[in-house]
Design an enzyme around this catalytic site. Structure first.
Site, PDB file in Angstrom:
ATOM      1  N   TYR A   1      -2.077   0.088  10.580  1.00 33.01           N
ATOM      2  CA  TYR A   1      -2.068  -0.393   9.191  1.00 33.01           C
ATOM      3  C   TYR A   1      -0.751  -0.036   8.512  1.00 33.01           C
ATOM      4  O   TYR A   1      -0.157  -0.856   7.799  1.00 33.01           O
ATOM      5  CB  TYR A   1      -3.260   0.226   8.455  1.00 33.01           C
ATOM      6  CG  TYR A   1      -3.409  -0.192   7.015  1.00 33.01           C
ATOM      7  CD1 TYR A   1      -3.604  -1.525   6.668  1.00 33.01           C
ATOM      8  CD2 TYR A   1      -3.383   0.761   5.995  1.00 33.01           C
ATOM      9  CE1 TYR A   1      -3.758  -1.899   5.336  1.00 33.01           C
ATOM     10  CE2 TYR A   1      -3.539   0.397   4.660  1.00 33.01           C
ATOM     11  CZ  TYR A   1      -3.722  -0.937   4.341  1.00 33.01           C
ATOM     12  OH  TYR A   1      -3.870  -1.301   3.024  1.00 33.01           O
TER      13      TYR A   1
ATOM     14  N   SER B   1       0.875  -1.176   0.000  1.00 34.05           N
ATOM     15  CA  SER B   1       0.000   0.000   0.000  1.00 34.05           C
ATOM     16  C   SER B   1       0.904   1.216   0.000  1.00 34.05           C
ATOM     17  O   SER B   1       2.084   1.122   0.374  1.00 34.05           O
ATOM     18  CB  SER B   1      -0.848  -0.016   1.274  1.00 34.05           C
ATOM     19  OG  SER B   1      -1.487   1.222   1.471  1.00 34.05           O
TER      20      SER B   1
HETATM   21  C1  8X3 Z   1      -5.008   1.710   1.217  1.00 34.95           C
HETATM   22  C2  8X3 Z   1      -4.491   3.090   1.207  1.00 34.95           C
HETATM   23  O1  8X3 Z   1      -4.681   5.398   2.314  1.00 34.95           O
HETATM   24  O2  8X3 Z   1      -6.183   3.675   3.129  1.00 34.95           O
HETATM   25  O3  8X3 Z   1      -4.019   0.751   1.303  1.00 34.95           O
HETATM   26  O4  8X3 Z   1      -3.853   3.613   3.688  1.00 34.95           O
HETATM   27  S1  8X3 Z   1      -4.826   3.956   2.662  1.00 34.95           S
END
Ligand code: 8X3
Length: 253
Positions: A151, A138
């Site tokens: 994340y 990502s």
């Molecule tokens: C998805 C992009 O901006 O939600 O992997 O982290 S974000």
């Protein structure tokens, strides 16, 4: 190089980028092996692909279950391409209040899941004589943003896995490709992140004229995978035109 129909394993193939990638790779001539927890969805997609004249098989799999991943790998006749797509975000809380259970789960799926499948399939990928490992990270694997730490940390972990593996296996016939998407609107990503809260999920894309689609990323993955074997696309960061950085998005509200 092994002859016959090449096999591409796609994890998280039940929806979003995984399902779109399975469709594209099947159309490109791969026998796609759809791996995901939700049996009904992957069986329906495999059925749809087979009806369209493609080769596809569904395998129920939780990538965080090492024994299951090993059994899955042992049951494959061959593997030419591994698409490590299973993953996702849980929560968007600041570090001060983030839920450790969300963080743990994100590490489990995005990092340990990718480790499991990659370790289990690396012998077959090497044996193929022209193997490709794709790691879906990502833009969050390359820069942080407020509320994203869990994340972001997990995707940085997946990025490091890809980069390190590439160093370690250089000289073997296996490529390691990292695809790092920015804002992609899929049916589940944001809803899952907000634990089913559709209103919060909708706000992620509010006023954004044209976020990327799952098929945009599937197209990119398929392009990278179908380059000649000596060409390694190390890393591709893909954003919609209206997103200049993780924190700078043009919205028409
Ligand atoms: C998805 C992009 O901006 O939600 O992997 O982290 S974000």
């Amino acid at each position: 190089m092994t002859t016959g129909t090449p096999v591409a394993v796609v994890t998280g193939a039940s929806s979003g980028i995984g399902a779109a990638t399975a469709r594209r790779l099947a159309a490109a001539g791969y026998h796609v092996v759809l791996a995901a927890r939700r049996a009904e969805r992957i069986e329906a997609l495999a059925g749809e692909l087979v009806s369209a004249g493609h080769r596809a098989t569904a395998h129920t799999l939780d990538v965080t279950d090492r024994a299951a991943v090993d059994a899955f790998a042992a049951g494959l006749d061959r593997c030419d391409v591994l698409i490590n797509n299973a993953g996702g975000a849980l929560g968007a809380d600041p570090v001060a209040t983030g839920d450790p259970a969300d963080w743990r789960r994100m590490f489990e799926v995005n990092v340990i899941g990718t480790l499991h499948t990659t370790q289990a399939l690396l012998p077959a990928l090497t044996e193929s004589g022209d193997g490709t490992v794709v790691v879906l990270t990502s833009t969050a694997g390359h820069g942080t943003y407020e509320g994203g730490a869990g994340y972001v940390a997990a995707k940085h972990g997946a990025h490091v896995l890809a980069e390190t593996l590439r160093l370690e296996i250089v000289g073997t016939p296996v490529r390691v490709i990292e695809i790092a998407p920015g804002m992609v609107r899929t049916e589940e990503f944001a809803t899952t992140r907000f634990h089913g809260d559709a209103e919060k999920a909708a706000k992620v894309y509010a006023g954004v004229p044209e976020p990327l689609t799952a098929d945009d990323i599937a197209d990119t993955i398929t392009w990278a995978v179908t380059r000649p074997p000596h060409v390694n696309i190390d890393l591709l960061m893909v954003r919609p035109r209206v997103q200049a950085s993780n924190t700078k998005v043009h919205r028409e509200l």
